[in-house]
Design a protein around this motif. Structure first.
Motif, mmCIF file in Angstrom:
data_model
loop_
_atom_site.group_PDB
_atom_site.id
_atom_site.type_symbol
_atom_site.label_atom_id
_atom_site.label_comp_id
_atom_site.label_asym_id
_atom_site.label_seq_id
_atom_site.Cartn_x
_atom_site.Cartn_y
_atom_site.Cartn_z
ATOM 1 N N TRP A 1 68.475 67.369 34.739
ATOM 2 C CA TRP A 1 69.463 68.224 34.798
ATOM 3 C C TRP A 1 69.016 69.609 33.996
ATOM 4 O O TRP A 1 69.837 70.546 34.380
ATOM 5 C CB TRP A 1 70.722 67.676 33.853
ATOM 6 C CG TRP A 1 71.056 66.267 34.660
ATOM 7 C CD1 TRP A 1 70.757 64.841 34.500
ATOM 8 C CD2 TRP A 1 71.824 66.227 35.762
ATOM 9 N NE1 TRP A 1 71.291 64.100 35.107
ATOM 10 C CE2 TRP A 1 71.975 64.786 36.191
ATOM 11 C CE3 TRP A 1 72.306 67.155 36.772
ATOM 12 C CZ2 TRP A 1 72.630 64.316 37.194
ATOM 13 C CZ3 TRP A 1 72.939 66.763 37.830
ATOM 14 C CH2 TRP A 1 73.067 65.211 38.131
ATOM 15 N N ALA A 2 68.326 69.636 33.191
ATOM 16 C CA ALA A 2 67.973 70.800 32.393
ATOM 17 C C ALA A 2 66.818 71.471 33.133
ATOM 18 O O ALA A 2 66.865 72.857 33.262
ATOM 19 C CB ALA A 2 67.584 70.414 30.886
ATOM 20 N N GLY A 3 65.968 71.090 33.382
ATOM 21 C CA GLY A 3 64.682 71.475 33.969
ATOM 22 C C GLY A 3 64.971 71.837 35.319
ATOM 23 O O GLY A 3 64.025 72.405 35.984
ATOM 24 N N THR A 4 65.833 71.324 35.941
ATOM 25 C CA THR A 4 65.888 71.554 37.724
ATOM 26 C C THR A 4 67.315 71.980 38.022
ATOM 27 O O THR A 4 67.237 73.186 38.507
ATOM 28 C CB THR A 4 65.733 70.195 38.406
ATOM 29 O OG1 THR A 4 64.446 69.648 38.042
ATOM 30 C CG2 THR A 4 65.624 70.607 39.927
ATOM 31 N N VAL A 5 68.131 71.297 37.635
ATOM 32 C CA VAL A 5 69.646 71.707 38.150
ATOM 33 C C VAL A 5 70.027 72.883 37.486
ATOM 34 O O VAL A 5 70.736 73.966 38.116
ATOM 35 C CB VAL A 5 70.582 70.523 38.084
ATOM 36 C CG1 VAL A 5 72.200 70.969 38.528
ATOM 37 C CG2 VAL A 5 70.193 69.330 38.894
ATOM 38 N N SER A 6 69.851 73.024 36.217
ATOM 39 C CA SER A 6 70.501 74.197 35.493
ATOM 40 C C SER A 6 69.740 75.434 36.128
ATOM 41 O O SER A 6 70.339 76.582 35.993
ATOM 42 C CB SER A 6 70.535 74.000 34.056
ATOM 43 O OG SER A 6 71.147 72.948 33.586
ATOM 44 N N LEU A 7 68.450 75.336 36.338
ATOM 45 C CA LEU A 7 67.824 76.825 36.692
ATOM 46 C C LEU A 7 68.376 77.339 37.837
ATOM 47 O O LEU A 7 68.624 78.263 38.233
ATOM 48 C CB LEU A 7 66.216 76.260 36.986
ATOM 49 C CG LEU A 7 65.710 75.380 35.833
ATOM 50 C CD1 LEU A 7 63.981 75.506 36.253
ATOM 51 C CD2 LEU A 7 65.638 76.238 34.677
ATOM 52 N N VAL A 8 68.782 76.388 38.808
ATOM 53 C CA VAL A 8 69.384 76.813 40.335
ATOM 54 C C VAL A 8 70.765 77.557 39.864
ATOM 55 O O VAL A 8 70.869 78.642 40.449
ATOM 56 C CB VAL A 8 69.390 75.785 41.246
ATOM 57 C CG1 VAL A 8 69.932 76.164 42.572
ATOM 58 C CG2 VAL A 8 67.883 75.281 41.492
ATOM 59 N N ILE A 9 71.475 76.830 39.161
ATOM 60 C CA ILE A 9 72.917 77.426 39.046
ATOM 61 C C ILE A 9 73.083 78.621 38.195
ATOM 62 O O ILE A 9 73.596 79.533 38.813
ATOM 63 C CB ILE A 9 73.660 76.236 38.209
ATOM 64 C CG1 ILE A 9 73.755 74.975 38.805
ATOM 65 C CG2 ILE A 9 74.730 76.909 37.520
ATOM 66 C CD1 ILE A 9 74.297 73.734 37.925
ATOM 67 N N PHE A 10 72.121 78.773 37.271
ATOM 68 C CA PHE A 10 71.859 80.011 36.535
ATOM 69 C C PHE A 10 71.268 81.099 37.330
ATOM 70 O O PHE A 10 71.953 82.399 37.461
ATOM 71 C CB PHE A 10 71.089 79.857 35.285
ATOM 72 C CG PHE A 10 71.134 81.112 34.477
ATOM 73 C CD1 PHE A 10 72.392 81.820 34.028
ATOM 74 C CD2 PHE A 10 69.858 81.539 33.874
ATOM 75 C CE1 PHE A 10 72.279 82.621 33.215
ATOM 76 C CE2 PHE A 10 69.932 82.576 32.797
ATOM 77 C CZ PHE A 10 70.955 83.296 32.829
ATOM 78 N N ALA A 11 70.363 80.833 37.926
ATOM 79 C CA ALA A 11 69.724 81.745 38.982
ATOM 80 C C ALA A 11 70.851 82.366 40.059
ATOM 81 O O ALA A 11 70.886 83.502 40.210
ATOM 82 C CB ALA A 11 68.437 81.429 39.649
ATOM 83 N N PHE A 12 71.445 81.390 40.522
ATOM 84 C CA PHE A 12 72.551 81.531 41.613
ATOM 85 C C PHE A 12 73.547 82.636 41.061
ATOM 86 O O PHE A 12 73.756 83.946 41.545
ATOM 87 C CB PHE A 12 73.178 80.617 42.246
ATOM 88 C CG PHE A 12 74.204 80.959 43.253
ATOM 89 C CD1 PHE A 12 73.944 81.340 44.431
ATOM 90 C CD2 PHE A 12 75.540 80.622 42.757
ATOM 91 C CE1 PHE A 12 74.864 81.545 45.402
ATOM 92 C CE2 PHE A 12 76.574 81.035 43.726
ATOM 93 C CZ PHE A 12 76.275 81.382 44.758
ATOM 94 N N PHE A 13 74.067 82.338 39.914
ATOM 95 C CA PHE A 13 75.241 83.181 39.124
ATOM 96 C C PHE A 13 74.581 84.566 38.658
ATOM 97 O O PHE A 13 75.075 85.620 38.765
ATOM 98 C CB PHE A 13 75.770 82.350 38.301
ATOM 99 C CG PHE A 13 76.984 81.354 38.665
ATOM 100 C CD1 PHE A 13 78.205 81.939 39.289
ATOM 101 C CD2 PHE A 13 76.731 80.065 38.615
ATOM 102 C CE1 PHE A 13 79.025 81.108 39.725
ATOM 103 C CE2 PHE A 13 77.633 79.200 39.038
ATOM 104 C CZ PHE A 13 78.669 79.645 39.757
ATOM 105 N N GLU A 14 73.411 84.526 37.996
ATOM 106 C CA GLU A 14 72.904 85.913 37.684
ATOM 107 C C GLU A 14 72.528 86.782 38.919
ATOM 108 O O GLU A 14 72.656 87.956 38.679
ATOM 109 C CB GLU A 14 71.548 85.612 36.742
ATOM 110 C CG GLU A 14 70.441 85.215 37.431
ATOM 111 C CD GLU A 14 69.203 84.985 36.571
ATOM 112 O OE1 GLU A 14 69.351 85.307 35.289
ATOM 113 O OE2 GLU A 14 67.956 84.700 37.074
ATOM 114 N N LEU A 15 72.385 86.223 39.831
ATOM 115 C CA LEU A 15 71.752 87.071 41.063
ATOM 116 C C LEU A 15 73.491 87.737 41.680
ATOM 117 O O LEU A 15 73.354 88.722 42.033
ATOM 118 C CB LEU A 15 71.362 86.238 41.932
ATOM 119 C CG LEU A 15 70.543 86.965 43.082
ATOM 120 C CD1 LEU A 15 69.209 87.731 42.710
ATOM 121 C CD2 LEU A 15 69.954 86.041 44.358
ATOM 122 N N ILE A 16 74.292 86.643 41.441
ATOM 123 C CA ILE A 16 75.652 87.522 42.028
ATOM 124 C C ILE A 16 76.129 88.443 41.044
ATOM 125 O O ILE A 16 76.632 89.665 41.481
ATOM 126 C CB ILE A 16 76.650 86.317 42.140
ATOM 127 C CG1 ILE A 16 76.392 85.141 43.196
ATOM 128 C CG2 ILE A 16 78.092 86.891 42.396
ATOM 129 C CD1 ILE A 16 76.250 85.571 44.572
#
Length: 528
Positions: free
Chosen positions: A398-413
């Motif tokens: 959850w912290a080392g996989t899922v959170s990375l993708v969520i944060f990267a997606f939103f920071e890119l937007i």
């Protein structure tokens, strides 16, 4: 109230090595080979390199540029770096991921890192001398099962070492470790890779040539190359290997001056990581394992024990086949490079948390460092005590996989569509020491968000099954041994507790961000 944060980098070489150290972690040597093996060897490398070009490089450009932009306003953590790029206040709470992820990952990562110290000690002490393959494997089981106090002692030593280095600051602590650790890591890696590739049948009881492992890694099977599973695995590995979506890159680059280069620095750190992962990580574990077990034996072993199993259960036994002296040297180099890979990454996890405390609450560097160390100790204790119940794996997922993708997606937007690609491109290219290909402007704006969205969407069914404990309940239904059923039920309980704990950490950080924001308003310190 002004911030106590007056950190800066001592040199460009130190910055690049520290950024590369942030990216180069245990996953380069333990996770990458397993992902390559499980996804067809050469069939994995092509999607992996494509994902690096279409997702990895764009995110490196974006995160370096975001960090330098936020640093102009005195921000050294993602909540207020993101807040400075938009007039909409909710972005600061998206930035919570950039502190939460570092805290939660460090909580289990430092324990994994401490294993390398324990194994170096036991290698030098001759613990593995004369042990059978099963005895070496059982050592790991007993070690993580806390059969004695040693794992706790090495974990505490590792936490204290991380905390002390962080208390010395960027140039006096993190940068010095990177300048020593990264060259040693590469040296050890090259020596072990040469030994692995040059293995011959009959050499140290090897049955096959080590080059057969390289052939497997670099020969693509085009019949499986379009499998969505392979592409999803490749995209996931890029996140692991580059440390994007964590918030640590933004923190490091926030200490740059407004016209310091980010483009060449990002590429230097990114490609150094790729060299270590593909050329060294792929040339140690795979050739050595193939040398003793063959390709079919390696596939069976990986599916059974995974990356941690190969690194800690299998390789120490295989090193013993090289004779007493070489066995000790190889073990010290292997676990030494893992330690340097680990500590340069865990130091990067502490820096955003310290930056937040220094910027928003005026804490001194030493106090912020010890607060981080104490928090990681408390949060990490469940991963130590309940490792065999899957708590470690829950933190990692959850912290080392899922959170990375969520944060990267939103920071890119935020970067491409809210801050605006015109502004974003100017930020990437300002002061650049290389000409950034214009194609990346469109990749960042259109291609990378689509890939990230696909990764998020494609992983949803598996994440839902994990939340519902579908696999564990299926194992309970099939089990007949009461002890096994009891263990599975406890695993479900502890994993549920771990998830609630991770949620509580995120909420706790969000509350601190809100308090810091109100404090800024009272003091007239605005984010822009």
């Amino acid at each position: 109230m002004s911030s106590s944060n007056t950190e800066s980098w001592g040199s460009r070489v130190g910055l690049v090595l520290a950024m590369a150290g942030n990216a180069v972690g245990l996953g380069n040597f333990l996770r990458f080979p397993v992902q390559a093996i499980q996804n067809g060897g050469g069939s994995f490398i092509i999607p992996y390199l494509v994902c690096f070009l279409l997702m990895g490089i764009p995110l490196l450009y974006v995160e370096w540029a975001m960090g330098r932009f936020g640093g102009k306003y005195g921000h050294h953590s993602t909540p207020f770096i993101l807040d400075s790029m938009s007039k909409y206040g909710f972005w600061k709470y998206i930035g919570v991921f950039g502190i939460f992820t570092n805290l939660a990952v460090a909580a289990y990562y430092c324990y994994l890192e401490s294993w390398t110290l324990g194994y170096i000690w036991h290698s030098v002490a001759g613990t593995f001398n004369g042990q059978t393959r099963d005895e070496v494997a059982n050592f790991f089981t007993n070690y993580t099962g806390l059969s004695d106090a040693q794992p706790i002692i090495f974990w505490i030593i590792c936490l204290l070492l991380n905390t002390w280095i962080l208390s010395r600051g960027l140039s006096g602590g993190v940068e010095k470790v990177a300048k020593i650790g990264m060259p040693l890591l590469i040296l050890f890696g090259i020596i072990l890779a040469i030994r692995g590739v040059t293995l011959q049948p009959g050499s140290g009881n090897a049955l096959y040539a080590g080059t057969e492992g390289l052939n497997y890694l670099w020969t693509p099977d085009f019949s499986t190359i379009w499998s969505p599973k392979v592409w999803l695995a490749a995209a996931g590995q890029i996140f692991f290997t580059l440390s994007v979506g964590m918030g640590s890159i933004q923190c490091y680059s926030s200490y740059l001056k407004s016209r310091d280069d980010v483009a060449l620095n990002a590429m230097s750190a990114g490609w150094m990581n790729e060299f270590v992962e593909v050329c060294l990580g792929g040339a140690i574990v795979i050739p050595i394992t193939v040398g003793y077990f063959g390709i079919d034996g390696m596939l069976e072993l990986v599916n059974k024990v995974g990356g941690l199993g190969l690194g800690f259960r299998t390789l120490p036994f295989l090193f013993q086949q090289w004779g007493p002296f070489l066995a000790v040297m190889a073990s010290v180099m292997w676990f030494g490079l893992l330690f340097f890979a680990g500590i340069t990454s865990s130091l990067a996890m502490g820096t955003p948390c310290m930056g937040f405390l220094q910027d928003e609450f005026g804490w001194k560097r030493e106090s912020a460092a010890w607060a981080f160390g104490a928090t990681v100790a408390v949060l990490g204790l469940p991963t130590v005590l309940y490792f065999n119940y899957g708590v470690f794996d829950e933190y990692d997922h959850w912290a080392g996989t899922v959170s990375l993708v969520i944060f990267a997606f939103f920071e890119l937007i935020l970067f491409a569509w809210v801050f605006g690609m015109k502004n974003g491109w100017e930020e990437i290219t300002r002061g650049a020491d290389i000409k950034v290909p214009i194609i990346f402007r469109y990749i960042i704006q259109y291609v990378t968000p689509v890939i990230l969205g696909w990764v998020l969407f494609a992983s949803m069914p598996a994440n839902w099954d994990k939340i519902m404990n579908t696999g564990l309940y299926a194992q309970i239904a099939e089990a007949t041994d009461p002890a096994v059923i009891d263990h599975l039920k406890k695993t479900i309980m502890y994993q549920n507790i771990a998830r609630l704990g991770l949620l509580a950490i995120w909420v706790g950080v969000a509350v601190l961000v809100y308090v810091a924001y109100r404090k800024r308003m009272r003091e007239g310190r605005f984010t822009h």
